[in-house]
Motif scaffolding. Structure first.
Motif, short mmCIF file in Angstrom:
data_model
loop_
_atom_site.label_atom_id
_atom_site.label_comp_id
_atom_site.label_asym_id
_atom_site.label_seq_id
_atom_site.Cartn_x
_atom_site.Cartn_y
_atom_site.Cartn_z
N LEU A 1 0.84 -1.20 0.00
CA LEU A 1 0.00 0.00 0.00
C LEU A 1 0.87 1.25 0.00
N PRO A 2 0.40 2.33 -0.63
CA PRO A 2 1.27 3.48 -0.89
C PRO A 2 1.41 4.42 0.30
N GLN A 3 2.55 5.10 0.35
CA GLN A 3 2.73 6.20 1.28
C GLN A 3 1.71 7.28 0.94
N GLY A 4 1.03 7.77 1.93
CA GLY A 4 -0.04 8.75 1.71
C GLY A 4 -1.41 8.17 1.97
N LEU A 5 -1.51 6.84 1.97
CA LEU A 5 -2.78 6.21 2.30
C LEU A 5 -3.13 6.51 3.76
N VAL A 6 -4.39 6.88 4.01
CA VAL A 6 -4.81 7.27 5.36
C VAL A 6 -5.75 6.23 5.96
N SER A 7 -6.68 5.70 5.18
CA SER A 7 -7.69 4.80 5.76
C SER A 7 -7.91 3.57 4.89
N ILE A 8 -8.12 2.44 5.60
CA ILE A 8 -8.45 1.17 4.98
C ILE A 8 -9.80 0.74 5.55
N GLY A 9 -10.76 0.50 4.69
CA GLY A 9 -12.13 0.25 5.14
C GLY A 9 -12.35 -1.14 5.73
N GLU A 10 -13.52 -1.32 6.29
CA GLU A 10 -13.91 -2.61 6.86
C GLU A 10 -13.93 -3.69 5.78
N TYR A 11 -13.39 -4.85 6.13
CA TYR A 11 -13.37 -6.02 5.24
C TYR A 11 -12.63 -5.76 3.92
N ALA A 12 -11.80 -4.73 3.88
CA ALA A 12 -11.19 -4.33 2.60
C ALA A 12 -10.43 -5.46 1.92
N TYR A 13 -9.69 -6.24 2.70
CA TYR A 13 -8.92 -7.37 2.15
C TYR A 13 -9.29 -8.67 2.85
N SER A 14 -10.45 -8.72 3.44
CA SER A 14 -10.90 -9.93 4.12
C SER A 14 -11.02 -11.10 3.14
#
Length: 211
Positions: free
Chosen positions: A76-89
């Motif tokens: 994941l890239p530098q600058g990413l702030v949020s990863i949502g629920e179940y995003a990579y579940s």
């Protein structure tokens, strides 16, 4: 947008809800360099998906965005702030994961049931490890929790049966219900003096534990 043999080239954004969900034959995705968000369920259940570039411009990844895909390596890239629920579940082929230090929020269940993932590092910007975030990742042997995390929420690492060692930093104040339940392989646990509350079942079933 262009679809070649197993390759999806997206030339314009944004990626909205369910844009390419259930497209089982897509193997590779090329995203535009100016996209800022990957929407909810954008690539949900793309079973054949093995590779995707997430450009530096992306700051958020939505709920269920890559759930159930065949990704093997996620950087994941530098600058990413949020990863949502179940995003990579339920990315059961995932073996390698890099989460940058810019991430401040990882939603519940974001990486659960990633059965072949072996190592997890919680970035310094995250203050709460949400419920079930890394649960049932039965191949994880190493977890790094940086100082700055204040709460490990319910079931966060439940069922990580190969996990052998955990160091809880002094910033953590609460270890919630069943947070490490079913971590049968855990042999060593260090809990710093900042912890105020250890809830019921937090380490239930950690049979080999030496404190």
């Amino acid at each position: 947008k262009r679809i070649e043999t197993g390759v999806l080239v997206i030339e314009l954004g944004p990626l909205l809800y369910g844009a390419f969900s259930n497209c089982a034959k897509i193997e590779t995705i090329v995203l535009p360099t100016n996209i800022t968000a990957i929407g909810e369920q954008a690539f949900y259940n793309c079973l054949g998906l093995k590779s995707v570039n997430v450009p530096q411009s992306v700051t958020s990844i939505g709920d269920d965005a890559f759930m159930g895909t065949g990704l093997t390596n996620v950087v994941l890239p530098q600058g990413l702030v949020s990863i949502g629920e179940y995003a990579y579940s339920q990315c059961t082929s995932l073996t390698s994961l890099y989460i940058p230090g810019t991430v401040q929020e990882i939603g519940r269940d974001a990486f659960n049931t990633c059965l072949n993932l072996t190592q997890v590092t919680i970035p310094k910007g995250v203050t709460k490890i949400m419920p079930y975030t890394f649960a049932y990742n039965e191949s994880v042997v190493d977890v790094t929790i940086h100082d700055g995390v204040t709460a490990i929420m319910a079931h966060a690492f439940e069922g990580c049966s190969a996990l052998t060692k955990v160091n809880i930093p002094k910033s953590v104040e609460i270890i919630d219900l069943f947070a490490f339940s079913g971590c049968y392989g855990m042999k060593e646990l260090t809990i710093a003096e900042g912890v105020k509350t250890i809830e019921s079942g937090a380490f239930e079933g950690c049979k080999g534990l030496k404190v």
